[in-house]
Design an enzyme around this catalytic site. Structure first.
Site, short mmCIF file in Angstrom:
data_model
loop_
_atom_site.label_atom_id
_atom_site.label_comp_id
_atom_site.label_asym_id
_atom_site.label_seq_id
_atom_site.Cartn_x
_atom_site.Cartn_y
_atom_site.Cartn_z
N LYS A 112 59.17 -1.39 -28.91
CA LYS A 112 59.29 -2.84 -28.97
C LYS A 112 58.77 -3.53 -27.71
CE LYS A 112 62.45 -3.48 -32.76
NZ LYS A 112 63.49 -4.26 -33.41
N LYS A 195 55.46 1.79 -39.09
CA LYS A 195 56.51 1.52 -40.07
C LYS A 195 56.55 0.04 -40.41
CE LYS A 195 60.95 0.33 -37.97
NZ LYS A 195 61.41 -0.70 -38.93
N LYS A 198 60.65 -5.90 -40.00
CA LYS A 198 60.85 -7.33 -40.13
C LYS A 198 60.07 -8.08 -39.07
CE LYS A 198 65.55 -6.80 -41.15
NZ LYS A 198 65.95 -6.38 -39.81
#
Ligand code: ATP
Ligand code: MG
Length: 332
Positions: A112, A195, A198
Site C-alpha cells: 500500500k 488482486k 476496493k
C-alpha cells in the site's frame, strides 16, 4: 458453536467480487455452523485519507451489502467497529508487545505504500495489522475466514496471542488460519497480475456488487485475456482467462475440470458472455436488496446498534481480562 470473526473495510461505496468470493460467500455458509461475528471495520478505513461524509455513507453501504448477501443480523452479530471502544483499547496494548521489525515485515503495508513511499504513510496504516489482531482476539475467535492477502496478518495475530499468553498467562484463544485455496484471490480484470481491491486504480477492472448489470457485463466482456485462443485453466500462463474461470466456477458451482471440458474448442468470447450472465444473475438480487435496505437508514442503524451491544458485551469482558493481566489498577 465455534466462534468466528471477520470484517471488511468501508473503503468504497461498494464491495467487489473478490470480497464476495473471498469472504462473503464463506461467511454466509459458516454463520449456520458458527457463532459468527461480522464487523464493518471503519477504524481500519481511516488509516488512509478519507472523506468524513463518504466514510459514513460507505459504512452503511457495507453493512447493507453484508445483509443483502445473506448475513442475518438476527443470527450473526453484525456491527460497526467504532461502536465498540474495546477495539482500539486492546490494539494499544498489543502495540506494546509487537516488534517494530515484525510490523515492518507486513507485505500489505509495503504494497500500500509502494507507490508513494512510506514517508507519506500514516503510523495508523503501519499498525493496521495490530488493530486487526485486536479485532479477532477480543472475541476469542477460532476461525477467521479471509482471503489469501490476509494470511500474514492472521499469522501475526497468532504470534501476538501466543506471546501475550506466555508473558501474562493464558488470556487469548489462538485462532486458526482458514483460507479456501481456489477462491482465495480474485484478480483485477484489467490487470490480472494484481488482486482486485476496493482501493484499486483500474475502474474497468473492478466488478462492484452494486454496479448496474449492464456495467458489470461490459466490464467482463472487456476483461484482459491472454494470447492464444484456448480456454484453459493455467494461472501462470493465462492469468486473465484463469481468473474468469475461477469466477464462473464459484458462481455456477461447476468444477474447473467440468468447465475445461465445456469450453473445449470454444473461444474467449463465449467464456466472457457466460461469466457476464452468471455474475449478473448472482448479483442482481443482492444489489436490489442492498439498495432497499439503504432506503431506510434509520432501521439499518437500529439493527447495527443492537448488534454492537451484543459485540461489546463479549469484547469488554476480554479487555477487562487483559487490563488485569498487564497490571492496570482497576478503577474503584
Ligand atoms: P482495500 O483496497 O480498501 O484494502 P480490499 O478490496 O482489499 O479493500 P478489504 O476490506 O481489505 O478489501 O478485505 C475484506 C475481505 O475481502 C478480506 O477477507 C480480504 O481477504 C478479502 N479480499 C479482498 N480482496 C480480495 C480478492 N481480490 N480476492 C479474494 N478475497 C479478497
Ligand atoms: Mg485490503
Amino acid at each position: 458453536k465455534p466462534r468466528l470473526f471477520s470484517g471488511m473495510q468501508p473503503s468504497a461505496n461498494s464491495l467487489h467480487i473478490g470480497n464476495y468470493i473471498g469472504a462473503l460467500l464463506q461467511w454466509r455458509e459458516l454463520q449456520t455452523t458458527h457463532d459468527a461475528i461480522f464487523c464493518v471495520v471503519d477504524l481500519h478505513a481511516i488509516t488512509v485519507p478519507q472523506d468524513p461524509a463518504a466514510l459514513r455513507a460507505q459504512t452503511r453501504r457495507t453493512a447493507a451489502q453484508y445483509i443483502a448477501a445473506g448475513i442475518d443480523p438476527a443470527r450473526s452479530t453484525l456491527f460497526v467497529q467504532s461502536h465498540v471502544a474495546a477495539h482500539p483499547q486492546l490494539a494499544w496494548v498489543l502495540n506494546t508487545i509487537t516488534g517494530f521489525g515484525e510490523a515492518s515485515r507486513m507485505t500489505q503495508f509495503k504494497d500500500k505504500t509502494a507507490k508513494q513511499g512510506t514517508e507519506a504513510a500514516s503510523v495508523g496504516l503501519f499498525t493496521y495489522p495490530v488493530l486487526q489482531a485486536a479485532d479477532v482476539l477480543l472475541y476469542d475467535a477460532v476461525v477467521v475466514p479471509v482471503g489469501e492477502d490476509q494470511r500474514q496478518h492472521i499469522e501475526l495475530t497468532r504470534d501476538l496471542a501466543q506471546r501475550f499468553n506466555s508473558r501474562f498467562g493464558t488470556t487469548f484463544v489462538v485462532p486458526e488460519v482458514s483460507i479456501l485455496k481456489e477462491t482465495a484471490k480474485i484478480y483485477d480484470l484489467q490487470n490480472p497480475a494484481s488482486k482486485m481491491s476496493k482501493s484499486g486504480e483500474t475502474p474497468a477492472g473492478i466488478i462492484w456488487l452494486l454496479d448496474e448489470p449492464a456495467v458489470t457485463a461490459k466490464k467482463i466482456r472487456s476483461a484482459v485475456t491472454d494470447t492464444g485462443r484456448e480456454v484453459v485453466y493455467d494461472p501462470e500462463g493465462k492469468p486473465g482467462v484463469s481468473n474468469l474461470l475461477t469466477i464462473l466456477s464459484v458462481v455456477t458451482g461447476a468444477s474447473l475440470d467440468a468447465l475445461a471440458a465445456q469450453y473445449d474448442g470454444r473461444g474467449y468470447g463465449d467464456l466472457k458472455k457466460d461469466v457476464a450472465d452468471a455474475v449478473v444473475a448472482e448479483f442482481e438480487p443482492i444489489r436490489t436488496r442492498a439498495l432497499e435496505l439503504l432506503d431506510d437508514p434509520a432501521e439499518l442503524d437500529r439493527v447495527l446498534a443492537g448488534n454492537a451491544d451484543r459485540a461489546a458485551e463479549i469484547a469488554d469482558a476480554t479487555l477487562a481480562r487483559v487490563y488485569d493481566r498487564v497490571g492496570f489498577l482497576p478503577r474503584a
